[in-house]
Write a protein that holds these residues in place. Structure first.
Motif, PDB file in Angstrom:
ATOM      1  N   CYS A   1       0.845  -1.185   0.000  1.00 34.87           N
ATOM      2  CA  CYS A   1       0.000   0.000   0.000  1.00 34.87           C
ATOM      3  C   CYS A   1       0.877   1.230   0.000  1.00 34.87           C
ATOM      4  O   CYS A   1       0.953   1.945   0.983  1.00 34.87           O
ATOM      5  N   VAL A   2       1.624   1.437  -1.074  1.00 37.87           N
ATOM      6  CA  VAL A   2       2.506   2.588  -1.166  1.00 37.87           C
ATOM      7  C   VAL A   2       2.312   3.241  -2.521  1.00 37.87           C
ATOM      8  O   VAL A   2       1.797   2.643  -3.445  1.00 37.87           O
ATOM      9  N   SER A   3       2.734   4.493  -2.640  1.00 38.15           N
ATOM     10  CA  SER A   3       2.509   5.235  -3.872  1.00 38.15           C
ATOM     11  C   SER A   3       3.716   6.070  -4.214  1.00 38.15           C
ATOM     12  O   SER A   3       4.520   6.395  -3.359  1.00 38.15           O
ATOM     13  N   ALA A   4       3.832   6.417  -5.468  1.00 39.33           N
ATOM     14  CA  ALA A   4       4.953   7.234  -5.898  1.00 39.33           C
ATOM     15  C   ALA A   4       4.666   8.724  -5.790  1.00 39.33           C
ATOM     16  O   ALA A   4       5.542   9.545  -5.971  1.00 39.33           O
ATOM     17  N   THR A   5       3.435   9.091  -5.504  1.00 42.58           N
ATOM     18  CA  THR A   5       3.081  10.498  -5.397  1.00 42.58           C
ATOM     19  C   THR A   5       2.262  10.746  -4.145  1.00 42.58           C
ATOM     20  O   THR A   5       1.576   9.871  -3.651  1.00 42.58           O
ATOM     21  N   VAL A   6       2.332  11.961  -3.632  1.00 37.14           N
ATOM     22  CA  VAL A   6       1.546  12.332  -2.454  1.00 37.14           C
ATOM     23  C   VAL A   6       0.132  12.693  -2.888  1.00 37.14           C
ATOM     24  O   VAL A   6      -0.058  13.431  -3.851  1.00 37.14           O
ATOM     25  N   THR A   7      -0.850  12.164  -2.207  1.00 33.05           N
ATOM     26  CA  THR A   7      -2.249  12.432  -2.532  1.00 33.05           C
ATOM     27  C   THR A   7      -2.725  13.697  -1.839  1.00 33.05           C
ATOM     28  O   THR A   7      -2.417  13.940  -0.683  1.00 33.05           O
ATOM     29  N   THR A   8      -3.483  14.525  -2.548  1.00 33.80           N
ATOM     30  CA  THR A   8      -4.065  15.716  -1.952  1.00 33.80           C
ATOM     31  C   THR A   8      -5.149  15.326  -0.959  1.00 33.80           C
ATOM     32  O   THR A   8      -5.952  14.446  -1.215  1.00 33.80           O
ATOM     33  N   TYR A   9      -5.174  15.993   0.188  1.00 36.33           N
ATOM     34  CA  TYR A   9      -6.139  15.665   1.228  1.00 36.33           C
ATOM     35  C   TYR A   9      -7.242  16.715   1.295  1.00 36.33           C
ATOM     36  O   TYR A   9      -7.029  17.889   1.071  1.00 36.33           O
ATOM     37  N   ALA A  10      -8.419  16.246   1.621  1.00 35.32           N
ATOM     38  CA  ALA A  10      -9.545  17.150   1.849  1.00 35.32           C
ATOM     39  C   ALA A  10     -10.066  16.907   3.249  1.00 35.32           C
ATOM     40  O   ALA A  10     -10.020  15.793   3.751  1.00 35.32           O
ATOM     41  N   GLN A  11     -10.528  17.947   3.897  1.00 31.54           N
ATOM     42  CA  GLN A  11     -11.092  17.772   5.226  1.00 31.54           C
ATOM     43  C   GLN A  11     -12.531  17.297   5.101  1.00 31.54           C
ATOM     44  O   GLN A  11     -13.363  17.920   4.459  1.00 31.54           O
ATOM     45  N   SER A  12     -12.807  16.155   5.712  1.00 29.51           N
ATOM     46  CA  SER A  12     -14.135  15.557   5.639  1.00 29.51           C
ATOM     47  C   SER A  12     -14.533  15.094   7.023  1.00 29.51           C
ATOM     48  O   SER A  12     -13.732  14.503   7.729  1.00 29.51           O
ATOM     49  N   PRO A  13     -15.765  15.353   7.455  1.00 24.11           N
ATOM     50  CA  PRO A  13     -16.171  14.987   8.803  1.00 24.11           C
ATOM     51  C   PRO A  13     -16.529  13.517   8.955  1.00 24.11           C
ATOM     52  O   PRO A  13     -16.698  13.027  10.053  1.00 24.11           O
ATOM     53  N   ALA A  14     -16.679  12.778   7.868  1.00 22.42           N
ATOM     54  CA  ALA A  14     -17.155  11.404   7.948  1.00 22.42           C
ATOM     55  C   ALA A  14     -16.117  10.494   8.598  1.00 22.42           C
ATOM     56  O   ALA A  14     -14.939  10.561   8.287  1.00 22.42           O
TER      57      ALA A  14
ATOM     58  N   ALA B   1      -7.338   0.899   2.942  1.00 22.51           N
ATOM     59  CA  ALA B   1      -7.327   2.335   2.644  1.00 22.51           C
ATOM     60  C   ALA B   1      -6.418   3.185   3.515  1.00 22.51           C
ATOM     61  O   ALA B   1      -6.367   4.397   3.318  1.00 22.51           O
ATOM     62  N   HIS B   2      -5.698   2.604   4.460  1.00 22.62           N
ATOM     63  CA  HIS B   2      -4.941   3.444   5.388  1.00 22.62           C
ATOM     64  C   HIS B   2      -3.476   3.070   5.489  1.00 22.62           C
ATOM     65  O   HIS B   2      -2.866   3.137   6.561  1.00 22.62           O
ATOM     66  N   SER B   3      -2.885   2.690   4.372  1.00 16.64           N
ATOM     67  CA  SER B   3      -1.445   2.471   4.285  1.00 16.64           C
ATOM     68  C   SER B   3      -0.830   3.641   3.511  1.00 16.64           C
ATOM     69  O   SER B   3      -1.541   4.396   2.860  1.00 16.64           O
ATOM     70  N   PRO B   4       0.498   3.816   3.571  1.00 15.83           N
ATOM     71  CA  PRO B   4       1.120   4.968   2.904  1.00 15.83           C
ATOM     72  C   PRO B   4       0.817   5.039   1.417  1.00 15.83           C
ATOM     73  O   PRO B   4       0.750   4.017   0.738  1.00 15.83           O
ATOM     74  N   ARG B   5       0.670   6.252   0.924  1.00 20.10           N
ATOM     75  CA  ARG B   5       0.458   6.478  -0.499  1.00 20.10           C
ATOM     76  C   ARG B   5       1.722   7.020  -1.156  1.00 20.10           C
ATOM     77  O   ARG B   5       1.730   7.321  -2.343  1.00 20.10           O
TER      78      ARG B   5
END
Length: 344
Positions: A16-29, A47-51
């Motif tokens: 669960c790793v990625s070559a690019t950093v994912t943009t984050y959005a603030q979500s209350p869910a 869904a909660h390993s490094p990207r």
């Protein structure tokens, strides 16, 4: 040729790793709302390993910037001052050896690393935490000695009370974000050979005791958010401390309530054309496809197979039945395989 350790680290339940950093959005869910037990563990793996993955050469400067943002700090294990980048060692809370023969596939995950005084890393290297028999060892200091466990007496360390919870939550995260079907014998003190519960009975009792004795504080939460800015994922057990109780504690049979926290970063859903690196668990309804990509497979001409058949760069999950599937790759300098779980 690529070293065997790097080839072996791809023979795992998932990456669960990625070559690019994912943009984050603030979500209350709350992403774990209504889930319980194995469902929580599966969602962490999915869904909660490094990207993104930190290069070996970047570990020390990155860790120094996170743990000592003002240029100095204190060792979490000893309380001693660390005054410069040359005065610390990298302490690995979740030894990659425990995941052998898969090896070091998550060795650079910053949620499992800490900046410590020189020498501490070698003292606790590959050791599990435990209730050690050490005369005159105070609860507020690091103790190293012999611990009695279900698999026999073993060398172990007891962290000081001030960071017991930090150690527990890092190990809980490693056990669920990186599930694996076989662990090195020394790792079986804490881990189990299953995605859920992920921890041995001994590990559950010990880590839950640590987790309750040293709750999440603002410093730990701030550190988690700093790591999430770099590698694109939170430690769910820091962001949602109650998950431990729902997985292994007093709320084990109860579903996670739909609480909200708009201050926590959560990844946006991947765009249709975004390449998402290989991970442990896929959902047909939520993920839709599998991208055959990993920062560890640098040879772009590598040939891939899915379920024994030659595959292109993306597998459409429509029509794929839930179950475990083997993915292989073969390139000029390396080859390996990955086992992924597909859910409805």
């Amino acid at each position: 040729m690529l070293r065997l350790s790097l080839i072996a680290m791809l023979t795992i339940v998932g990456i669960c790793v990625s070559a690019t950093v994912t943009t984050y959005a603030q979500s209350p869910a709350n992403p774990f709302a209504a889930l319980r037990g194995a469902e929580i563990a599966c969602e962490i793996a999915r869904a909660h390993s490094p990207r993104t993955v930190i290069a070996d050469t970047e570990i020390r400067p990155t860790l120094f910037a996170i743990d000592m943002p003002d240029g100095s700090g204190k060792c979490p294990f000893t309380g001693e001052d660390i005054k410069s980048e040359n005065e610390f060692s990298v302490a690995r809370i979740a030894p990659a050896k425990w995941w052998q023969p898969s090896g070091h596939f998550f060795a650079n995950d910053l949620h499992t690393l800490r900046a410590a005084t020189a020498g501490i890393a070698s003292l606790i290297e590959n050791l599990p935490p435990g209730d050690v028999n050490a005369d005159g060892c105070d609860i507020n200091t690091l103790c190293i000695g012999i611990a009695s466990t279900p698999i026999g007496e073993t060398n172990a360390y007891r962290p000081p009370k001030s960071c017991m919870g930090d150690i527990a939550r890092a190990l809980m995260y490693a056990a669920t974000a990186y599930p694996y079907d076989f662990h090195d014998f020394s790792g079986l003190v804490i881990l189990s050979d299953s995605q859920y519960p992920g921890l041995s009975d001994y590990g559950v009792e010990l880590l839950m005791r640590y987790h309750r004795a040293d709750p999440v504080d603002e410093a730990e939460r701030t550190r988690m958010l700093a790591v999430s800015e770099i590698q694109g994922n939170i430690n769910p057990f820091v962001a949602y401390p109650e998950l431990a109780e729902h997985l292994w504690g007093d709320l084990k049979d109860e579903a996670v309530p739909d609480t909200t926290d708009p201050t926590l970063p959560r990844p946006d859903q991947p765009k249709p054309d975004e390449t998402v690196p290989l991970k442990a668990v896929y959902s047909i309804s939520r993920d839709g496809h599998i991208d055959l990509a990993s920062p560890y497979v640098r040879d772009k001409s590598s040939e891939w197979t899915f379920d024994g058949k030659a595959a292109a760069t993306r597998i459409d999950l429509n029509g794929v039945k839930p179950g475990k599937y083997e993915i292989t790759f073969s390139g000029k300098s390396a080859k390996g395989k990955i086992i992924v779980t597909v859910e409805p």
